[in-house]
Motif scaffolding. Structure first.
Motif, mmCIF file in Angstrom:
data_model
loop_
_atom_site.group_PDB
_atom_site.id
_atom_site.type_symbol
_atom_site.label_atom_id
_atom_site.label_comp_id
_atom_site.label_asym_id
_atom_site.label_seq_id
_atom_site.Cartn_x
_atom_site.Cartn_y
_atom_site.Cartn_z
ATOM 1 N N GLY A 1 41.166 46.274 42.536
ATOM 2 C CA GLY A 1 42.336 45.760 41.839
ATOM 3 C C GLY A 1 43.273 45.104 42.829
ATOM 4 O O GLY A 1 43.501 45.627 43.927
ATOM 5 N N GLN B 1 43.725 47.216 36.359
ATOM 6 C CA GLN B 1 42.513 46.433 36.585
ATOM 7 C C GLN B 1 41.302 47.331 36.860
ATOM 8 O O GLN B 1 40.215 47.098 36.329
ATOM 9 N N VAL C 1 40.846 38.123 39.164
ATOM 10 C CA VAL C 1 42.223 37.973 38.720
ATOM 11 C C VAL C 1 42.845 36.857 39.524
ATOM 12 O O VAL C 1 42.798 36.851 40.746
#
Length: 1000
Positions: A884, A895, A992
């Motif tokens: 994450g 995440q 991400v």
């Protein structure tokens, strides 16, 4: 032909003699004057802190040892010189006019009193000066306490080895020295006065000289017999290749040899004495040859033969009993017994659902620390310094407070006076010693919070709170914060050795102490030594070599001088028998800023216990970089955190509290200095709430635990189950992943332990303040155990070990996963192009949901700006093979717990540090058939791994080395043939997008 008289020393004129005497008197006066001045200043300082009995006890003990050693050694030397003179021949023939012996004899005879008194006095002064440094050994001998534990070989209480044996050996060493010096002096004296002549074949030896020298030599041999007796006990402290203690060879060859040599030495001593009175030189000569031959044959040859042909081929079986003793003694001496260490198996793999983790592990997830105390000193300085002459230590501290009914951990620091930060034009004597005298305030920030990143002004910075002196001179505290009643700090970590301030009452119109821009201040505390009298002014002017102290008119009758102002120095001075922890920390107790300092009692002669250098055991990446003070590298094999010391930041009051009243070493020192250590019952509840388990002790214990968690002698000998402290993966704080790996490969500094507020390892529902550290397998980077120790009053000192039952990634490997993750590496490259430095914060390892959670804050700062300071930019999280990476901790946790984070590929045959792993699968994911060469390389790797495991279990090092060689060859072939292998299918990673980077 006339014979020339022997020539003596040239005569000095009356004027020359006077000048020589004056010079000697002046030199003696300078030396003694400096010593007397130091003694007087120290006497005043110890009176200030109410520990004058400590100074007087040490002073009197040193003085007593000086006199005793000087009188005994000098007296024995004088006696032997006198005997040599009295037994000289009546007639001494001279070989010729230029006989050098005659010349020296004449010089001595002319100044007989000078030589007869001067030589013994000189020897006695040297002996006394050397002996007085060993005052601690003498006091421990006089005040030693039983341990209640006996050694497994001789059945003596451990107190015998800790307190009595060192004194006996010390005394014996001085007797050896005295006898040897006396023998040499006697030989020279007999030669000078004719008792020994070198003329003729073999020379001549008079009867009195032979008797005298034989008696002295016999005494030396008799002392050697006593030494053999005590050498038996030293075997229990013998450092072998793999352990400390008496080995099989020591017990079965060396120990009997010592007894045999003892008897032979006694026989030889009797032979020397008999030969002296029987006027038989052959008897002592035969005895000497016998002693030398027996020392070689019995003392050296026989043990070497036994070791080489019996022990080494069967070392695991032969040394099993000694290793078992070593393990038991080491655990006992370092406080790692079963009642203090709780070991539990830990799978290291996620065993519950993500929803259960979010609901049940709130104690850990809700208190994850984002602020790194070793990184944020410059950030604290930038936002809360107030004035350029204030500052903070390079490493801040972590402590916990209950605010608004909730327990939280905070990054804390005292805003101290930092004189070297004064502008160059203001560094005059008045400013440095009369005006700027103290710091102002206690600064703290909640450890798991920063300002919102969206706020471009303060985003990513700690939410600072302070208790300080306001501009109008009143005390100002943050709303709903820690209440500080006296924020002025006259004592702190940033003061140098020679930093002193003169405070207190001053004549009207004189320079006043700076407090705020609008207000001055006059010190009213109890600290400091009065300096108003002319005599004290003279004393301190001479002590510091500063005439301004004598002539400055601001120093009045009520003035005081504050010196020796760092907490460590003050505690070390009042308790010279303690080893002081390298990291004092400030706490607000009853509204006052109080420095808390941990003190250790240590030994280096605990039988069978492993000896470790304290400096090496406590070194890590922070001490290597000079962020934290390093310990002196003295060997120890016993340590207890027996004392908690406090130093008031305003008045310098030092208090010592016993927190381990069962420690025999502490009891002994309390007998030496009665009344100096207060009982633990006097510790207030508020003070006890701020006690932390000390880092230096924990570092020592984790190093010992890395080997001595093993209970099987065979496993201990083979070393297959050893652990090690994880290397610091954030070392050097460099920007790119390649540079990070290069730096880590060059430096092998351990990761420091971290204070965290988290769920108890044995009960995740309870929030505990604890000191933690991951341990990896030795020479590998896979996790082996997670060690934590409680700091709360109800579980203080309880060590918990979660032992991994299967391989799990360690900190070094996790850092590699972070830096090679697509979205992370992309943003790091972008930052590097923008000339922004990335600073990696502490990588925390936390047990969560049966697995391990890793959290690392990422800070940024402008590389080209000299006044830059770290700002929290991102948070990296690893859990369940997912990475994450987000602007906030909650986003990064979501995440990895929701499955949105980047999926980490399966581990390869590399443990993250260039070391081949013996655990993960070697077969790469492919979408086609493997070539025969590649398949053979994979099969050879699997076979080599199986051979390595088999060799480790059997302890066959020859087979183990061959298996590693085959593994290395197969791995090289695998890399060569794998270059053209079909590519692996897509892993379907979700990434991400990087958030906008805030300005540094």
């Amino acid at each position: 032909m006339a014979t020339r008289p022997p020539v003596g020393l040239p005569k000095l004129s009356r004027r020359s003699r006077i000048l020589l005497i004056v010079g000697v008197v002046l030199l003696f006066g300078l030396i003694m004057g400096s010593r007397l001045l130091d003694t007087y200043v120290n006497w005043l300082w110890f009176g200030e802190v109410n520990f004058r009995n400590v100074y007087s006890t040490v002073l009197l003990t040193r003085l007593g040892l000086f006199v005793a050693a000087g009188v005994v050694v000098g007296g024995i030397v004088a006696l032997n010189l006198w005997l040599a003179y009295r037994s000289r021949p009546v007639f001494v023939p001279v070989s010729g006019p230029d006989d050098p012996v005659a010349r020296y004899r004449t010089v001595v005879m002319r100044r007989m009193r000078l030589f007869a008194i001067g030589i013994p006095v000189f020897v006695g002064l040297i002996a006394g000066a050397s002996a007085q440094a060993d005052w601690q050994q003498i006091q421990l001998f006089l005040n030693g306490q039983p341990f209640g534990v006996t050694d497994p070989q001789f059945g003596h209480d451990i107190g015998f080895y800790a307190f009595q044996l060192p004194f006996y050996e010390w005394l014996l060493s001085w007797l050896f020295i005295t006898t040897a010096v006396s023998f040499i002096g006697a030989v020279i004296a007999h030669y000078l006065f004719g008792g020994i002549r070198l003329a003729g074949r073999g020379g001549q030896l008079s009867g009195p000289a032979r008797l005298h020298l034989a008696l002295v030599a016999g005494t030396f041999v008799l002392l050697k017999a006593v030494a053999y007796f005590f050498d038996r006990y030293e075997l229990l402290l013998h450092e072998n290749e793999k352990f400390v203690g008496a080995s099989y060879t020591d017990l079965n060859a060396v120990l009997p040899a010592k007894l045999i040599l003892l008897c032979i030495a006694v026989f030889c001593a009797v032979a020397f004495f008999a030969g002296a009175f029987m006027r038989n030189v052959q008897l002592p000569a035969i005895a000497t040859v016998l002693l030398v031959l027996s020392s070689v044959l019995v003392g050296a040859a026989w043990p070497a033969v036994l070791e080489q042909f019996s022990v080494k081929p069967n070392a695991i079986q032969k040394e099993a009993e000694s290793i078992k003793r070593n393990i038991a003694a080491t655990r006992q001496s370092f406080g790692l017994t079963e009642d203090k260490v709780e070991t539990k198996p830990y799978e290291g793999k996620q065993t519950v659902s993500n929803d259960q983790i979010k609901n049940n592990d709130t104690a850990t997830l809700g208190n994850i620390r984002l602020l790194d105390p070793a990184v944020l000193s410059r950030t604290f300085t930038q936002f809360t310094q107030l004035r350029p002459f204030y500052g903070f230590p390079n490493k801040l501290d972590v402590d916990r407070y209950t605010v608004d009914g909730k327990l939280r951990d905070y990054i804390v620091a005292a805003r101290e006076l930092k004189l070297d930060s004064l502008p160059q034009g203001q560094r005059d004597w008045i400013n440095q010693h009369l005006i700027y005298t103290h710091g102002n305030g206690f600064v703290y920030a909640e450890a798991n919070k920063v300002n919102a990143v969206a706020d471009q002004t303060n985003g990513g910075y700690p939410e600072f709170k302070t208790g300080e002196v306001a501009p109008d001179g009143t005390i100002r505290n943050a709303e709903n914060g820690i209440k500080v009643n006296q924020p002025r700090t006259y004592y702190g970590e940033l003061f140098g050795t020679n930093d002193y301030s003169i405070v207190g009452g001053r004549p009207q119109g004189s320079a006043a102490e700076y407090d705020t821009d609008a207000k001055s201040y006059t010190y009213t505390g109890s600290g400091g030594v009065p300096i108003g009298s002319l005599f004290n002014k003279l004393a301190f002017a001479a002590y510091y070599g500063e005439r301004n102290i004598l002539f400055n008119q601001s120093i009045a009758d009520e003035s005081k001088i504050l010196f020796k102002r760092t907490p460590r120095d003050r505690v070390q001075a009042v308790a010279p028998w303690l080893t002081v922890d390298s990291d004092p920390y400030p706490a607000v107790v009853n509204g006052r800023i109080t420095w808390i300092v941990d003190g250790y009692t240590t030994l280096e002669n605990y039988p069978y216990a492993q000896r470790t250098p304290l400096g090496d055991a406590t070194n890590d990446s922070l001490t290597a970089d000079g962020v934290v003070v390093s310990q002196v590298n003295k060997p120890i094999n016993y340590i207890r955190n027996s004392v908690k010391a406090t130093v008031d930041a305003y008045d310098g009051t030092v208090s010592l509290y016993a927190i381990d009243d069962k420690d025999p070493v502490l009891k002994a020192w309390m007998g030496v200095f009665p009344g100096t250590v207060k009982p633990g019952s006097e510790i207030s509840d508020e003070l006890r709430q701020h006690f932390r388990y000390p880092e230096d002790l924990f570092k020592v214990q984790r190093q010992i635990l890395a080997k001595y968690h093993v209970s099987s002698p065979s496993d201990f000998y083979s070393g297959v189950a050893y652990w090690a402290a994880a290397q610091d993966p954030t070392i050097d704080n460099v920007t790119t992943a390649d540079a990070q790996r290069d730096a880590a490969s060059k430096r092998r500094d351990a990761q420091p332990p971290f204070y965290v507020l988290a769920g108890d390892p044995t009960d995740a529902s309870k929030v505990r303040f604890q000191l933690t550290s991951p341990l990896v397998r030795e020479n590998r980077e896979f996790m082996a155990a997670y060690v934590s120790v409680g700091s709360d009053p109800d579980n203080y000192g309880k060590i918990s070990v979660l032992q991994l039952t299967q391989d799990a990634k360690g900190p070094q490997q996790i850092q590699t996963q972070f830096l090679t993750s697509d979205n992370v590496s992309r943003e790091l490259n972008l930052l590097a192009q923008q000339k922004t430095t990335v600073v990696y914060g502490n990588l925390l390892t936390l047990p969560v949901g049966g697995a391990l959670l890793y959290v690392e804050p990422v800070y940024i700062e402008r590389a080209s700006n000299n006044t830059s300071y770290p700002q929290l930019s991102k948070v990296l999280v690893w859990y369940g093979d997912r990475v994450g990476y987000a602007s906030t901790l909650n986003e990064a946790l979501d995440q990895v717990l929701s499955g949105a984070g980047a999926v980490v590929p399966p581990p390869s045959n590399n443990n993250g540090n260039g070391q081949p792993s013996t655990q993960p699968s070697t077969t790469p994911p492919t979408n086609g058939a493997l070539s025969p060469d590649l398949q053979k390389a994979i099969n050879d790797i699997d076979a080599a791994l199986a051979d390595i495991k088999k060799a480790q279990q059997s302890g066959n090092f020859s087979d183990l080395g061959q298996a590693y060689a085959r593994l290395d060859d197969a791995t090289k072939r695998f890399k060569q043939y794998n270059t053209g292998a079909p590519s692996a299918p897509s892993t379907g990673q979700s990434s991400v997008a990087p958030s906008p980077t805030p300005s540094g």
